[in-house]
Design a protein around this motif. Structure first.
Motif, mmCIF file in Angstrom:
data_model
loop_
_atom_site.group_PDB
_atom_site.id
_atom_site.type_symbol
_atom_site.label_atom_id
_atom_site.label_comp_id
_atom_site.label_asym_id
_atom_site.label_seq_id
_atom_site.Cartn_x
_atom_site.Cartn_y
_atom_site.Cartn_z
ATOM 1 N N UNK A 1 0.635 -1.181 0.036
ATOM 2 C CA UNK A 1 -0.146 0.167 -0.013
ATOM 3 C C UNK A 1 0.928 1.242 0.063
ATOM 4 N N UNK A 2 1.986 1.241 0.772
ATOM 5 C CA UNK A 2 3.120 2.547 0.674
ATOM 6 C C UNK A 2 3.409 2.615 -0.553
ATOM 7 N N UNK A 3 3.941 1.496 -1.253
ATOM 8 C CA UNK A 3 4.249 1.477 -2.532
ATOM 9 C C UNK A 3 3.440 2.181 -3.361
ATOM 10 N N UNK A 4 2.277 1.752 -3.605
ATOM 11 C CA UNK A 4 1.352 2.009 -4.317
ATOM 12 C C UNK A 4 0.779 3.669 -4.254
ATOM 13 N N UNK A 5 0.941 4.003 -2.985
ATOM 14 C CA UNK A 5 0.766 5.326 -2.740
ATOM 15 C C UNK A 5 1.640 6.405 -3.262
ATOM 16 N N UNK A 6 3.062 5.961 -3.268
ATOM 17 C CA UNK A 6 4.184 6.916 -3.921
ATOM 18 C C UNK A 6 4.484 6.723 -5.356
ATOM 19 N N UNK A 7 3.761 5.371 -5.829
ATOM 20 C CA UNK A 7 3.724 5.513 -7.254
ATOM 21 C C UNK A 7 2.612 6.402 -7.965
ATOM 22 N N UNK A 8 1.487 6.459 -7.367
ATOM 23 C CA UNK A 8 0.421 7.228 -7.525
ATOM 24 C C UNK A 8 0.833 8.753 -7.411
ATOM 25 N N UNK A 9 1.544 8.918 -6.651
ATOM 26 C CA UNK A 9 2.085 10.541 -6.323
ATOM 27 C C UNK A 9 3.162 10.901 -7.260
ATOM 28 N N UNK A 10 3.743 9.979 -7.989
ATOM 29 C CA UNK A 10 4.839 10.216 -8.936
ATOM 30 C C UNK A 10 5.996 10.165 -8.355
ATOM 31 N N UNK A 11 6.323 9.618 -7.062
ATOM 32 C CA UNK A 11 7.652 9.540 -6.672
ATOM 33 C C UNK A 11 8.465 8.261 -6.902
ATOM 34 N N UNK A 12 7.931 7.122 -7.132
ATOM 35 C CA UNK A 12 8.359 5.857 -7.273
ATOM 36 C C UNK A 12 8.402 5.533 -8.871
ATOM 37 N N UNK A 13 9.657 5.082 -9.333
ATOM 38 C CA UNK A 13 9.425 4.679 -10.667
ATOM 39 C C UNK A 13 9.694 3.208 -10.826
ATOM 40 N N UNK A 14 10.413 2.590 -10.061
ATOM 41 C CA UNK A 14 10.778 1.052 -10.189
ATOM 42 C C UNK A 14 11.009 0.455 -8.825
ATOM 43 N N UNK A 15 10.640 -0.521 -8.512
ATOM 44 C CA UNK A 15 10.860 -1.190 -7.200
ATOM 45 C C UNK A 15 11.057 -2.701 -7.180
ATOM 46 N N UNK A 16 11.636 -3.256 -6.327
ATOM 47 C CA UNK A 16 11.622 -4.886 -6.347
ATOM 48 C C UNK A 16 12.585 -5.106 -5.171
ATOM 49 N N UNK A 17 12.431 -6.709 -5.148
ATOM 50 C CA UNK A 17 13.130 -7.490 -3.967
ATOM 51 C C UNK A 17 14.670 -7.404 -4.669
ATOM 52 N N UNK A 18 15.391 -7.315 -3.690
ATOM 53 C CA UNK A 18 17.022 -7.808 -4.096
ATOM 54 C C UNK A 18 17.012 -9.530 -4.101
ATOM 55 N N UNK A 19 18.082 -9.851 -5.123
ATOM 56 C CA UNK A 19 18.368 -11.260 -4.957
ATOM 57 C C UNK A 19 19.732 -11.343 -4.450
ATOM 58 N N UNK A 20 19.866 -12.118 -3.491
ATOM 59 C CA UNK A 20 19.009 -12.875 -2.323
ATOM 60 C C UNK A 20 18.138 -11.976 -1.881
ATOM 61 N N UNK A 21 17.040 -12.342 -1.092
ATOM 62 C CA UNK A 21 15.946 -11.571 -0.607
ATOM 63 C C UNK A 21 16.119 -11.107 0.821
#
Length: 97
Positions: A24-44
């Motif tokens: 929900x936090x990520x979606x909020x900031x994607x919608x606000x235009x702050x986040x461009x790409x995100x994901x888990x590191x490997x290894x997790x």
């Protein structure tokens, strides 16, 4: 532009319990235009967020809203950089991952 690196400091069971709130936090900031790409590191052992903001202070304020950070489950590091080049086919490269 900023790279935000999250490093988990808690078990994956505790991380997974907070994953819906984190999403929900990520979606909020994607919608606000702050986040461009995100994901888990490997290894997790954490994650990466590519972000844009007016200042480093703004990014620091945003990241403190992350439930992982609020609940002491992760630490973060912010790297600021000036993007000077990009691949012409960046959208194709990202969607083919």
């Amino acid at each position: 532009m900023f790279v935000i690196e999250l490093v988990y400091t808690a078990s994956l069971a505790r991380i997974d319990a907070q994953m819906p709130a984190h999403m929900r936090f990520l979606k909020k900031h994607y919608a606000a235009g702050n986040f461009l790409v995100s994901g888990r590191k490997v290894p997790r052992d954490g994650g990466i967020i590519l972000a844009v903001a007016a200042s480093r202070d703004e990014v620091e304020r945003i990241i403190t809203e992350d439930p992982f950070v609020e609940k002491g489950l992760a630490e973060y590091r912010i790297i600021e950089f000036r993007a000077s080049q990009r691949a012409d086919d960046i959208q194709e490269r990202i969607t083919n991952e």
